[in-house]
Design an enzyme around this catalytic site. Structure first.
Site, PDB file in Angstrom:
ATOM      1  N   LEU A  18      77.345 -85.568 -35.828  1.00  0.00           N
ATOM      2  CA  LEU A  18      76.285 -85.630 -34.822  1.00  0.00           C
ATOM      3  C   LEU A  18      76.170 -84.322 -34.056  1.00  0.00           C
ATOM      4  O   LEU A  18      75.139 -83.984 -33.505  1.00  0.00           O
ATOM      5  CB  LEU A  18      76.564 -86.775 -33.838  1.00  0.00           C
ATOM      6  N   GLY A  19      77.280 -83.612 -33.984  1.00  0.00           N
ATOM      7  CA  GLY A  19      77.248 -82.359 -33.217  1.00  0.00           C
ATOM      8  C   GLY A  19      78.601 -81.700 -33.295  1.00  0.00           C
ATOM      9  O   GLY A  19      79.594 -82.338 -33.628  1.00  0.00           O
ATOM     10  N   PHE A  23      85.152 -77.060 -28.995  1.00  0.00           N
ATOM     11  CA  PHE A  23      86.480 -77.424 -29.494  1.00  0.00           C
ATOM     12  C   PHE A  23      86.467 -78.818 -30.095  1.00  0.00           C
ATOM     13  O   PHE A  23      87.193 -79.694 -29.680  1.00  0.00           O
ATOM     14  CB  PHE A  23      87.512 -77.313 -28.391  1.00  0.00           C
ATOM     15  N   GLY A  24      85.578 -78.990 -31.048  1.00  0.00           N
ATOM     16  CA  GLY A  24      85.624 -80.282 -31.722  1.00  0.00           C
ATOM     17  C   GLY A  24      84.285 -80.628 -32.320  1.00  0.00           C
ATOM     18  O   GLY A  24      83.321 -79.872 -32.217  1.00  0.00           O
ATOM     19  N   LYS A  25      84.252 -81.807 -32.893  1.00  0.00           N
ATOM     20  CA  LYS A  25      82.983 -82.269 -33.455  1.00  0.00           C
ATOM     21  C   LYS A  25      82.835 -83.748 -33.148  1.00  0.00           C
ATOM     22  O   LYS A  25      83.815 -84.418 -32.793  1.00  0.00           O
ATOM     23  CB  LYS A  25      82.971 -82.005 -34.963  1.00  0.00           C
ATOM     24  N   ASP A 133      79.466 -79.973 -14.691  1.00  0.00           N
ATOM     25  CA  ASP A 133      78.855 -79.308 -15.846  1.00  0.00           C
ATOM     26  C   ASP A 133      77.568 -80.032 -16.234  1.00  0.00           C
ATOM     27  O   ASP A 133      77.332 -80.331 -17.402  1.00  0.00           O
ATOM     28  CB  ASP A 133      79.840 -79.281 -17.023  1.00  0.00           C
TER      29      ASP A 133
HETATM   30  C1  LIG Z   1      72.768 -85.403 -31.271  1.00  0.00           C
HETATM   31  N1  LIG Z   1      72.461 -86.795 -31.578  1.00  0.00           N
HETATM   32  C2  LIG Z   1      71.350 -87.182 -32.255  1.00  0.00           C
HETATM   33  C3  LIG Z   1      71.390 -88.519 -32.369  1.00  0.00           C
HETATM   34 BR1  LIG Z   1      70.085 -89.535 -33.205  1.00  0.00          BR
HETATM   35  C4  LIG Z   1      72.511 -89.019 -31.746  1.00  0.00           C
HETATM   36  C5  LIG Z   1      73.165 -87.902 -31.275  1.00  0.00           C
HETATM   37  C6  LIG Z   1      74.443 -87.922 -30.543  1.00  0.00           C
HETATM   38  O1  LIG Z   1      75.053 -86.899 -30.410  1.00  0.00           O
HETATM   39  N2  LIG Z   1      74.858 -89.136 -30.062  1.00  0.00           N
HETATM   40  C7  LIG Z   1      76.047 -89.374 -29.378  1.00  0.00           C
HETATM   41  N3  LIG Z   1      76.421 -90.635 -29.057  1.00  0.00           N
HETATM   42  N4  LIG Z   1      77.620 -90.588 -28.409  1.00  0.00           N
HETATM   43  C8  LIG Z   1      77.988 -89.287 -28.325  1.00  0.00           C
HETATM   44  C9  LIG Z   1      77.033 -88.512 -28.921  1.00  0.00           C
HETATM   45  C10 LIG Z   1      77.409 -87.086 -28.787  1.00  0.00           C
HETATM   46  N5  LIG Z   1      78.648 -87.108 -27.982  1.00  0.00           N
HETATM   47  C11 LIG Z   1      79.207 -85.968 -27.455  1.00  0.00           C
HETATM   48  O2  LIG Z   1      80.240 -86.009 -26.810  1.00  0.00           O
HETATM   49  N6  LIG Z   1      78.520 -84.791 -27.685  1.00  0.00           N
HETATM   50  C12 LIG Z   1      79.007 -83.539 -27.075  1.00  0.00           C
HETATM   51  C13 LIG Z   1      77.802 -82.643 -26.864  1.00  0.00           C
HETATM   52  N7  LIG Z   1      78.161 -81.546 -25.931  1.00  0.00           N
HETATM   53  C14 LIG Z   1      76.966 -81.069 -25.227  1.00  0.00           C
HETATM   54  C15 LIG Z   1      77.269 -79.637 -24.878  1.00  0.00           C
HETATM   55  C16 LIG Z   1      78.369 -79.192 -25.790  1.00  0.00           C
HETATM   56  C17 LIG Z   1      78.729 -80.389 -26.664  1.00  0.00           C
HETATM   57  C18 LIG Z   1      80.047 -82.886 -27.960  1.00  0.00           C
HETATM   58  C19 LIG Z   1      81.285 -82.591 -27.402  1.00  0.00           C
HETATM   59  C20 LIG Z   1      82.251 -81.980 -28.189  1.00  0.00           C
HETATM   60  C21 LIG Z   1      81.978 -81.663 -29.521  1.00  0.00           C
HETATM   61  C22 LIG Z   1      80.717 -81.968 -30.063  1.00  0.00           C
HETATM   62  C23 LIG Z   1      79.741 -82.583 -29.275  1.00  0.00           C
HETATM   63  C24 LIG Z   1      79.083 -88.494 -27.770  1.00  0.00           C
HETATM   64  C25 LIG Z   1      80.473 -88.881 -27.899  1.00  0.00           C
HETATM   65  C26 LIG Z   1      79.824 -88.955 -26.621  1.00  0.00           C
END
Ligand SMILES: Cn1cc(Br)cc1C(=O)Nc1[nH]nc2c1CN(C(=O)N[C@H](CN1CCCC1)c1ccccc1)C21CC1
Length: 350
Positions: A18-19, A23-25, A133
């Site tokens: 998803l992203g 420091f991680g994914k 942040d």
């Molecule tokens: C991008 N995207 C598109 C769809 Br459709 C769903 C998503 C999505 O990311 N959904 C989603 N649900 N739950 C989460 C996410 C993303 N996500 C995140 O925690 N995403 C953050 C995004 N941050 C914003 C600034 C720097 C990184 C992240 C943190 C560390 C590594 C990668 C991503 C959680 C777990 C809490």
């Protein structure tokens, strides 16, 4: 590599990414017992090195914070190489992408989202935390366009140094464009007031589809922020302009507080209900229908299961509880498979 995801075997099945952040994914995954989607943040310990305290900070905050506008922590697994942070899946993606796609939001829609952000921050501050942040990338959307706050890695803990802090920007806090003047000047600052400034920058982004303070040159950006002057597009209503002016006050003492925000007419116009900033979840109150279904599956008494849920150990049981509660809240029926037969009983499906 796949082999190091052994900790998830039998519990979750991983899907696409998803992203990925510093420091991680984050990967989409399925919680096998309920079949529900979750988002798993996978952090490689080797890669984060001395940023490890940020993970602990986030985990401490997420264990405490449970709110309708904060992305819920379900489970937390630590192995020798990695952290697996299993969280609520928000299928609407990032607010950042939503604004970019729509260029800017009509006042009524900006209000719909901004009210939810103020609710989340009022709750976070009420527990002595500051997020520190706040930016559109850290606001996620659900299917129903509900807002969920994420990324508490930089938040200040209650009573910790973070609440009044004078660490310069680069060491402690995120994106300069959203950072309050007192924060970038490395002065003593109150996390709560810095959060209000960032929310002002966010509101400007929602309403204008651009940032109030922007410059590729960091020094010029800092100068713009500490001057606090920004362009007011004509399409802004007077009430929006007035609220932005109160939030983007360079002097933190003159800046509107969260409590004043909760009562501000801009947030409350066209809404009957006042902002419900308290959490709708009660850690001491376990939903009986969910607990009953779990007691059936695990073969325990209802009371025993309620007691186990109330331990909030953020294990697979906590994740199962939250996911079944979410199904119930969505009006969907939920059922767990019957108890597994003990291996000394025969049965057609063993
Ligand atoms: C991008 N995207 C598109 C769809 Br459709 C769903 C998503 C999505 O990311 N959904 C989603 N649900 N739950 C989460 C996410 C993303 N996500 C995140 O925690 N995403 C953050 C995004 N941050 C914003 C600034 C720097 C990184 C992240 C943190 C560390 C590594 C990668 C991503 C959680 C777990 C809490």
């Amino acid at each position: 590599g796949k082999e190091s995801y052994r900790a998830l075997n039998g519990l979750y099945v991983l899907h696409d990414e998803l992203g990925s952040g510093g420091f991680g994914k984050v990967k989409l995954a399925t919680h096998l017992l309920t079949g529900q989607y979750v988002a798993i943040k996978i952090i490689d310990k080797k890669k984060i090195g001395n940023d490890l305290p940020r993970v602990k900070t986030e985990m401490d905050a997420l264990r405490t914070l449970s709110h309708q506008n904060i992305c819920q922590l379900y489970q937390y697994i630590e192995t020798t190489e990695k952290f697996f942070i299993i969280m609520e899946y928000c299928s609407g993606g990032e607010m950042f992408d939503y604004i970019v796609r729509k260029e800017r939001l009509p006042e009524a829609e900006a209000r719909h989202f901004f009210r939810q952000l103020v609710q989340a921050i009022a709750y976070v501050h009420s527990l002595g935390y500051a997020h520190r942040d706040l930016k559109p990338e850290n606001l996620l959307l659900t299917e129903e366009l509900k807002l969920k706050l994420i990324d508490f890695g930089l938040c200040a803990r209650p009573g910790g140094p973070g609440l009044v802090n004078n660490k310069p920007l680069d060491t402690c806090c995120g994106s300069p464009a959203y950072a309050a003047p007192e924060l970038i000047l490395g002065q003593q600052y109150l996390g709560n007031r810095a959060d209000v400034w960032s929310m002002g920058v966010l509101l400007y982004a929602l309403l204008c589809g651009a940032l109030p303070f922007e410059d590729d040159n960091m020094q010029l950006l800092y100068r713009k922020i500490s001057n606090g002057r920004y362009y007011e597009p004509d399409f802004l209503t007077n009430s929006s302009k007035e609220l932005l002016k109160r939030m983007l006050q360079v002097d933190p003492e003159r800046r509107i507080t969260v409590n004043e925000l909760l009562r501000h007419p801009w947030l409350n116009s066209t809404y009957q209900a006042a902002l419900k900033w308290q959490t709708i979840y009660d850690k001491n109150l376990v939903d009986e229908d969910v607990a009953r279904e779990m007691a059936y599956h695990y073969g325990t008494q209802l009371g025993t299961m309620v007691g186990k849920i109330k331990e909030w150990r953020f294990d697979y049981l906590t994740a199962t509880y939250h996911l079944l509660l979410q199904l119930k809240a969505r009006g969907e029926k939920f059922a767990l498979p019957p108890p597994r037969l003990a291996n000394n009983q025969t049965g057609s499906n063993v």
